[in-house]
Scaffold this active site. Structure first.
Site, PDB file in Angstrom:
ATOM      1  N   GLY A  53     -36.105 -11.179  31.970  1.00  0.00           N
ATOM      2  CA  GLY A  53     -35.682 -11.495  33.334  1.00  0.00           C
ATOM      3  C   GLY A  53     -34.989 -12.837  33.546  1.00  0.00           C
ATOM      4  O   GLY A  53     -34.136 -13.261  32.761  1.00  0.00           O
ATOM      5  N   GLY A  69     -41.871 -18.552  30.596  1.00  0.00           N
ATOM      6  CA  GLY A  69     -41.644 -17.113  30.839  1.00  0.00           C
ATOM      7  C   GLY A  69     -40.259 -16.630  30.452  1.00  0.00           C
ATOM      8  O   GLY A  69     -39.565 -16.003  31.254  1.00  0.00           O
ATOM      9  N   TYR A 109     -49.347 -11.658  46.522  1.00  0.00           N
ATOM     10  CA  TYR A 109     -48.205 -12.284  45.837  1.00  0.00           C
ATOM     11  C   TYR A 109     -47.560 -13.321  46.767  1.00  0.00           C
ATOM     12  O   TYR A 109     -47.320 -14.466  46.366  1.00  0.00           O
ATOM     13  CB  TYR A 109     -47.187 -11.216  45.433  1.00  0.00           C
ATOM     14  CG  TYR A 109     -45.914 -11.785  44.846  1.00  0.00           C
ATOM     15  CD1 TYR A 109     -45.889 -12.307  43.555  1.00  0.00           C
ATOM     16  CD2 TYR A 109     -44.726 -11.814  45.589  1.00  0.00           C
ATOM     17  CE1 TYR A 109     -44.715 -12.841  43.022  1.00  0.00           C
ATOM     18  CE2 TYR A 109     -43.558 -12.342  45.068  1.00  0.00           C
ATOM     19  CZ  TYR A 109     -43.556 -12.851  43.780  1.00  0.00           C
ATOM     20  OH  TYR A 109     -42.399 -13.380  43.250  1.00  0.00           O
TER      21      TYR A 109
HETATM   22  N1  LIG Z   1     -37.609 -10.102  40.295  1.00  0.00           N
HETATM   23  C1  LIG Z   1     -37.694 -10.466  41.560  1.00  0.00           C
HETATM   24  O1  LIG Z   1     -37.388  -9.674  42.474  1.00  0.00           O
HETATM   25  C2  LIG Z   1     -38.104 -11.850  41.914  1.00  0.00           C
HETATM   26  C3  LIG Z   1     -38.787 -12.682  41.047  1.00  0.00           C
HETATM   27  N2  LIG Z   1     -39.164 -13.935  41.438  1.00  0.00           N
HETATM   28  C4  LIG Z   1     -39.894 -14.826  40.538  1.00  0.00           C
HETATM   29  O2  LIG Z   1     -39.098 -15.044  39.383  1.00  0.00           O
HETATM   30  C5  LIG Z   1     -39.932 -15.412  38.296  1.00  0.00           C
HETATM   31  C6  LIG Z   1     -39.508 -14.624  37.067  1.00  0.00           C
HETATM   32  O3  LIG Z   1     -39.712 -13.249  37.301  1.00  0.00           O
HETATM   33  P1  LIG Z   1     -38.734 -12.098  36.758  1.00  0.00           P
HETATM   34  O4  LIG Z   1     -37.827 -12.635  35.740  1.00  0.00           O
HETATM   35  O5  LIG Z   1     -38.187 -11.401  37.923  1.00  0.00           O
HETATM   36  O6  LIG Z   1     -39.810 -11.112  36.107  1.00  0.00           O
HETATM   37  P2  LIG Z   1     -40.137 -10.669  34.603  1.00  0.00           P
HETATM   38  O7  LIG Z   1     -41.358  -9.844  34.718  1.00  0.00           O
HETATM   39  O8  LIG Z   1     -38.925 -10.099  33.967  1.00  0.00           O
HETATM   40  O9  LIG Z   1     -40.456 -12.050  33.883  1.00  0.00           O
HETATM   41  C7  LIG Z   1     -41.639 -12.752  34.083  1.00  0.00           C
HETATM   42  C8  LIG Z   1     -41.882 -13.653  32.896  1.00  0.00           C
HETATM   43  O10 LIG Z   1     -43.087 -14.393  33.126  1.00  0.00           O
HETATM   44  C9  LIG Z   1     -43.858 -14.299  31.952  1.00  0.00           C
HETATM   45  N3  LIG Z   1     -45.281 -14.542  32.158  1.00  0.00           N
HETATM   46  C10 LIG Z   1     -46.185 -13.833  32.882  1.00  0.00           C
HETATM   47  N4  LIG Z   1     -47.409 -14.381  32.762  1.00  0.00           N
HETATM   48  C11 LIG Z   1     -47.267 -15.470  31.958  1.00  0.00           C
HETATM   49  C12 LIG Z   1     -48.158 -16.448  31.447  1.00  0.00           C
HETATM   50  N5  LIG Z   1     -49.466 -16.428  31.732  1.00  0.00           N
HETATM   51  N6  LIG Z   1     -47.666 -17.440  30.652  1.00  0.00           N
HETATM   52  C13 LIG Z   1     -46.351 -17.471  30.340  1.00  0.00           C
HETATM   53  N7  LIG Z   1     -45.466 -16.561  30.756  1.00  0.00           N
HETATM   54  C14 LIG Z   1     -45.934 -15.571  31.555  1.00  0.00           C
HETATM   55  C15 LIG Z   1     -43.586 -12.915  31.414  1.00  0.00           C
HETATM   56  O11 LIG Z   1     -44.001 -12.854  30.053  1.00  0.00           O
HETATM   57  P3  LIG Z   1     -44.615 -11.543  29.312  1.00  0.00           P
HETATM   58  O12 LIG Z   1     -43.428 -10.863  28.746  1.00  0.00           O
HETATM   59  O13 LIG Z   1     -45.513 -12.121  28.275  1.00  0.00           O
HETATM   60  O14 LIG Z   1     -45.345 -10.760  30.355  1.00  0.00           O
HETATM   61  C16 LIG Z   1     -42.084 -12.869  31.597  1.00  0.00           C
HETATM   62  O15 LIG Z   1     -41.438 -13.552  30.573  1.00  0.00           O
HETATM   63  C17 LIG Z   1     -41.361 -15.159  38.756  1.00  0.00           C
HETATM   64  O16 LIG Z   1     -41.957 -16.395  39.103  1.00  0.00           O
HETATM   65  C18 LIG Z   1     -41.196 -14.280  39.997  1.00  0.00           C
HETATM   66  O17 LIG Z   1     -42.259 -14.449  40.899  1.00  0.00           O
HETATM   67  C19 LIG Z   1     -38.836 -14.439  42.668  1.00  0.00           C
HETATM   68  C20 LIG Z   1     -38.150 -13.679  43.554  1.00  0.00           C
HETATM   69  C21 LIG Z   1     -37.754 -12.332  43.258  1.00  0.00           C
HETATM   70  C1  LIG Z   2     -39.987  -3.236  53.295  1.00  0.00           C
HETATM   71  C2  LIG Z   2     -39.421  -4.255  54.233  1.00  0.00           C
HETATM   72  C3  LIG Z   2     -38.843  -5.399  53.789  1.00  0.00           C
HETATM   73  C4  LIG Z   2     -38.902  -5.645  52.345  1.00  0.00           C
HETATM   74  C5  LIG Z   2     -38.541  -6.686  51.627  1.00  0.00           C
HETATM   75  C6  LIG Z   2     -38.665  -6.775  50.183  1.00  0.00           C
HETATM   76  C7  LIG Z   2     -39.067  -5.582  49.409  1.00  0.00           C
HETATM   77  C8  LIG Z   2     -38.414  -7.962  49.589  1.00  0.00           C
HETATM   78  C9  LIG Z   2     -38.605  -8.229  48.211  1.00  0.00           C
HETATM   79  C10 LIG Z   2     -38.565  -9.487  47.733  1.00  0.00           C
HETATM   80  C11 LIG Z   2     -38.961  -9.801  46.388  1.00  0.00           C
HETATM   81  C12 LIG Z   2     -39.095  -8.748  45.370  1.00  0.00           C
HETATM   82  C13 LIG Z   2     -39.293 -11.083  46.088  1.00  0.00           C
HETATM   83  C14 LIG Z   2     -39.879 -11.483  44.857  1.00  0.00           C
HETATM   84  O1  LIG Z   2     -40.410 -12.576  44.732  1.00  0.00           O
HETATM   85  C15 LIG Z   2     -38.190  -6.347  54.761  1.00  0.00           C
HETATM   86  C16 LIG Z   2     -36.764  -6.649  54.360  1.00  0.00           C
HETATM   87  C17 LIG Z   2     -38.966  -7.631  54.854  1.00  0.00           C
HETATM   88  C18 LIG Z   2     -38.069  -5.758  56.160  1.00  0.00           C
HETATM   89  C19 LIG Z   2     -39.243  -5.017  56.571  1.00  0.00           C
HETATM   90  C20 LIG Z   2     -39.517  -3.906  55.662  1.00  0.00           C
END
Ligand SMILES: NC(=O)C1=CN([C@@H]2O[C@H](COP(=O)(O)OP(=O)(O)OC[C@H]3O[C@@H](n4cnc5c(N)ncnc54)[C@H](OP(=O)(O)O)[C@@H]3O)[C@@H](O)[C@H]2O)C=CC1
Ligand SMILES: CC1=C(/C=C/C(C)=C/C=C/C(C)=C/C=O)C(C)(C)CCC1
Length: 317
Positions: free
Chosen positions: A17, A13, A157
């Site tokens: 990001g 991926g 999720y």
């Molecule tokens: N952003 C956040 O707030 C948070 C993110 N995460 C985790 O971080 C990781 C990266 O996410 P982030 O960088 O934020 O998001 P982005 O959406 O910027 O990046 C996600 C990446 O995953 C790729 N992807 C999706 N599906 C597939 C697939 N089937 N095969 C290969 N690649 C794929 C996307 O590719 P394409 O361009 O082709 O769609 C993209 O490159 C994820 O696992 C997410 O759950 C965890 C906590 C917080």
């Molecule tokens: C609304 C809300 C919350 C939201 C948390 C969020 C929005 C967290 C996002 C995390 C992400 C994006 C993780 C990705 O993997 C809290 C703080 C629990 C407190 C209760 C109300």
């Protein structure tokens, strides 16, 4: 091609990001300790990565196609690597999903599990046997604070990341016997396309099947709070990449690695009360009773975070 002294790091991926920033940071390592195989499912999306990699592209960074949802794609990619040798596998690819479950088709939920859960397992099944044979290797999984604690309207999720946590917690013990390390990265909110896609998605969807109260709580109560939390606590993908590099370079990497000291007090609620009541009621109160005050309290929390919790976090600095 990697030199014998370099560690081969494969990341999934990398089109945007966190994956993109990790690939670039490791490929630009001052001591050139890594050869990064930056993978993505669609090479048409390579331009941002190639531009950010600059001179490293073609030297310490190479590109490959890999769709974590496709067996053939995973096999082809790994078979294309010299001796199938990977020192560090970073499972980063993932997708989000928010909204009332009444309005989300099961097929869409399955896609989240197919990517975030089975996608990681598919990768590990392909790479782990070689690591076990060699008695060495490091598997990193980008999980989330939502793998540790559910967040309202992120039900599916969070479930996909919880599933991953259970899988990894179980596998880590066996792997240790083979000198293979497994580490989880647990970011809180990060400003990436993940956030942008969520906002875009909400704008487009109508939420059929959900009653008007639920849609109201989702759109007018949860979403503004979520935006506040991203604003107050959001890290950059570079922050998460730095933490991950530290985990890769640690002599004894920790199993769980929270990246965000500002979010750590929220996660701590879970461990402060094993019945789960504290988190559920605190979140309910924050969401439904504090309303606009949430913003103020988020800022307050930012300044009140105590040192002991910060120390439980891998700092990006
Ligand atoms: N952003 C956040 O707030 C948070 C993110 N995460 C985790 O971080 C990781 C990266 O996410 P982030 O960088 O934020 O998001 P982005 O959406 O910027 O990046 C996600 C990446 O995953 C790729 N992807 C999706 N599906 C597939 C697939 N089937 N095969 C290969 N690649 C794929 C996307 O590719 P394409 O361009 O082709 O769609 C993209 O490159 C994820 O696992 C997410 O759950 C965890 C906590 C917080
Ligand atoms: C609304 C809300 C919350 C939201 C948390 C969020 C929005 C967290 C996002 C995390 C992400 C994006 C993780 C990705 O993997 C809290 C703080 C629990 C407190 C209760 C109300």
């Amino acid at each position: 091609m990697a030199s014998p002294e370099q560690k081969v790091v494969l990341i999934t991926g990398c089109s945007s990001g966190i994956g993109l920033r990790m690939a670039v940071m490791l490929a630009k390592d001052e001591k050139k300790r890594y050869h990064v195989i930056a993978t993505m499912r669609d090479l048409k999306r390579k331009d941002k990565l190639v531009e950010a990699a600059g001179d490293a592209y073609g030297k310490t960074l190479s590109l490959a196609v890999l769709d974590v949802c496709n067996d053939e794609s995973v096999k082809q990619c790994i078979n294309g690597i010299k001796n199938r040798h990977i020192d560090v596998l970073v499972n980063n690819a993932g997708i989000g999903l928010v909204g009332p479950i009444e309005s989300i088709p099961i097929e869409e939920m399955k896609k989240v599990f197919e990517t975030n859960f089975f996608g990681v397992i598919r990768m590990i099944k392909e790479v782990m046997p070689d690591m076990k044979k060699r008695r060495g290797g490091h598997i990193i999984v980008v999980s989330s604070v939502m793998g540790l604690q559910g967040v309202v309207f992120n039900d599916v999720y969070a479930a996909s990341k919880f599933a991953m946590e259970g899988f990894c917690e179980s596998l880590a013990v066996q792997l240790l016997k083979f000198n293979v390390i497994l580490s989880l990265i647990e970011p809180g909110p990060v400003h990436t396309e993940f956030e942008a896609k969520m906002i875009q998605d909400v704008k487009q969807k109508e939420y059929p099947g959900a009653d008007s109260d639920t849609v109201h709580y989702f759109k007018n109560v949860y979403l503004p709070s979520s935006v506040d939390i991203f604003e107050a606590f959001g890290q950059t993908p570079d922050d998460v990449a730095k933490c991950t590099k530290k985990v890769i370079e640690a002599s004894r990497p920790r199993f769980r690695n929270l990246t965000n000291p500002l979010y750590t007090p929220i996660v701590a609620l879970k461990y402060a009360d094993e019945t789960g009541g504290l988190s559920v009621h605190a979140f309910y109160h924050m969401l439904f009773n504090m309303g606009p005050l949430m913003h103020v309290s988020m800022v307050a929390m930012k300044y009140l975070t105590c040192g002991c919790l910060r120390r439980r976090t891998i700092s990006p600095n």
